[in-house]
Design an enzyme around this catalytic site. Structure first.
Site, mmCIF file in Angstrom:
data_model
loop_
_atom_site.group_PDB
_atom_site.id
_atom_site.type_symbol
_atom_site.label_atom_id
_atom_site.label_comp_id
_atom_site.label_asym_id
_atom_site.label_seq_id
_atom_site.Cartn_x
_atom_site.Cartn_y
_atom_site.Cartn_z
ATOM 1 N N TYR A 175 0.809 -1.228 0.000
ATOM 2 C CA TYR A 175 0.000 0.000 0.000
ATOM 3 C C TYR A 175 0.847 1.285 0.000
ATOM 4 O O TYR A 175 0.305 2.376 0.068
ATOM 5 C CB TYR A 175 -1.030 -0.002 1.137
ATOM 6 C CG TYR A 175 -0.529 -0.279 2.555
ATOM 7 C CD1 TYR A 175 0.213 0.659 3.257
ATOM 8 C CD2 TYR A 175 -0.833 -1.483 3.189
ATOM 9 C CE1 TYR A 175 0.642 0.412 4.561
ATOM 10 C CE2 TYR A 175 -0.406 -1.743 4.487
ATOM 11 C CZ TYR A 175 0.327 -0.790 5.170
ATOM 12 O OH TYR A 175 0.750 -1.031 6.452
ATOM 13 N N LYS A 191 5.580 4.357 5.124
ATOM 14 C CA LYS A 191 6.120 3.472 4.080
ATOM 15 C C LYS A 191 6.177 4.197 2.739
ATOM 16 O O LYS A 191 7.100 3.969 1.948
ATOM 17 C CB LYS A 191 5.276 2.198 3.970
ATOM 18 C CG LYS A 191 5.339 1.285 5.196
ATOM 19 C CD LYS A 191 6.647 0.537 5.301
ATOM 20 C CE LYS A 191 6.574 -0.583 6.334
ATOM 21 N NZ LYS A 191 7.853 -1.306 6.487
#
Ligand code: COA
Length: 307
Positions: A175, A191
């Site tokens: 994601y 991330k």
């Protein structure tokens, strides 16, 4: 697929290497000739992991290593002069910039050099974003994004200062690239930042011969992730249904990809993010959901009627 010396002459530090995917990568690297350093916050866990890493290396090269050498690798003592791979742990929180610098200095002193870094340490939990506290957001961002920066900065400066080439591998998540994800906002933001860091520095540090790549794993069962992210069996079943291959990833599969990206076989690859998720991220395909509604045979009959 790999030779036992694929990673020899490499000292690789894996953050969060005391458990989960970090430990699986550490064992694989060790079995392919690398010196392996792991770091984390809990000494007991790191100690146990270091023993496992050593066992994994011995299992693959066992007969060639005599008992004396085996004994020499059994503690965390410095093993100067030995050609056998070495395995050590460092108690360090990646959030602490000064401690990270100190650790990288220790690694290079203990092993003589350092060629690789895997930024694997992570933090994550499920939470409705409207209920997140600033402290909760910060805790994850500090581990994942700031921690990756801290380690990358320390290792990058070591390499640049020594005029050495080296490799950095960042473990992100599916994601991170495009969708983000509900209920894990701090992780999704962090991330995505790490992925951008990977690409930014891949360009900026190519001139120094430093490669940066990322792996975006889908669901790989680990005790840490499962206990925080999979609340029940029912939920787990749903989770599995999203994956076209209808199975979770095996640690060995991710470890093999990590070896490839860290090895000389990938010398011309930098700034790349490789997804390993059994096709999970393809779930967005417009008509993909149809096969969830009925069996393949029924689908085919329906298509025939529509022809
Ligand atoms: N839901 C909402 N908020 C949470 C939470 C949860 N499940 N768990 C922790 N937090 C919040 C705390 O309330 C605190 O916020 P506050 O200061 O506003 O009260 C903040 O996060 C820090 O919590 P703390 O337990 O002090 O943090 P820590 O630094 O010890 O731990 C975490 C960091 C929260 C990321 C912890 O889960 C961790 O250490 N994880 C590492 C391992 C991991 O997550 N592995 C899975 C990887 S997929």
């Amino acid at each position: 697929m790999f030779k036992t010396e694929t990673l020899s002459n490499n000292t690789i530090l894996i953050t969060g290497g005391g458990s989960g995917l970090g430990l699986s990568m550490a064992k694989k690297f060790a079995s392919l000739g690398a010196n392996v350093a792991i770091c984390g916050r809990t000494e007991e866990k790191l100690k146990r992991a270091t023993a496992e890493i050593r066992e994994a290396a011995l299992a693959d090269t066992g007969s060639e290593i005599d008992e004396t050498k085996k004994k020499n690798t059994q503690d965390n003592e410095r093993q100067s002069g030995s050609k056998e791979p070495k395995f050590r742990y460092y108690v360090a929180d990646v959030r602490d910039f000064d401690r990270v610098y100190e650790m990288v200095n220790q690694v290079t002193e203990d092993f003589g050099s350092m060629e690789g870094l895997v930024n694997n340490a992570a933090g994550n939990f499920l939470c409705a974003s409207e209920d997140l506290s600033p402290g909760g957001f910060k805790a994850v961002v500090d581990i994942v994004l700031q921690g990756t920066f801290n380690c990358t900065h320390a290792f990058g400066n070591y390499l640049i200062g020594q005029k050495k080439t080296g490799n950095i591998l960042n473990i992100v998540v599916t994601y991170a690239e495009r969708t983000g994800s509900a209920f894990v906002l701090p992780s999704a933001c962090s991330k995505a930042g790490v992925l951008t860091m990977t690409r930014s520095l891949a360009y900026e540090w190519a001139t120094y011969g430093i490669r940066l790549n990322a792996i975006a794993p889908g669901p790989f069962p680990t005790e840490g992730a499962w206990s925080r992210l999979i609340p029940s069996k029912k939920y787990e079943k749903k989770f599995l249904e999203k994956i076209p291959m209808r199975r979770y990833g095996e640690h060995e599969e991710l470890a093999n990809l990590a070896v490839f990206l860290m090895s000389d076989m990938a010398e011309y690859i930098t700034g790349e993010c490789v997804t390993i998720d059994g096709g999970e991220q393809l779930v967005a395909g417009q008509f993909n959901f149809i096969d969830q509604l009925m069996s393949r045979d029924k689908l085919k009959k329906m298509f025939k009627m529509m022809k």
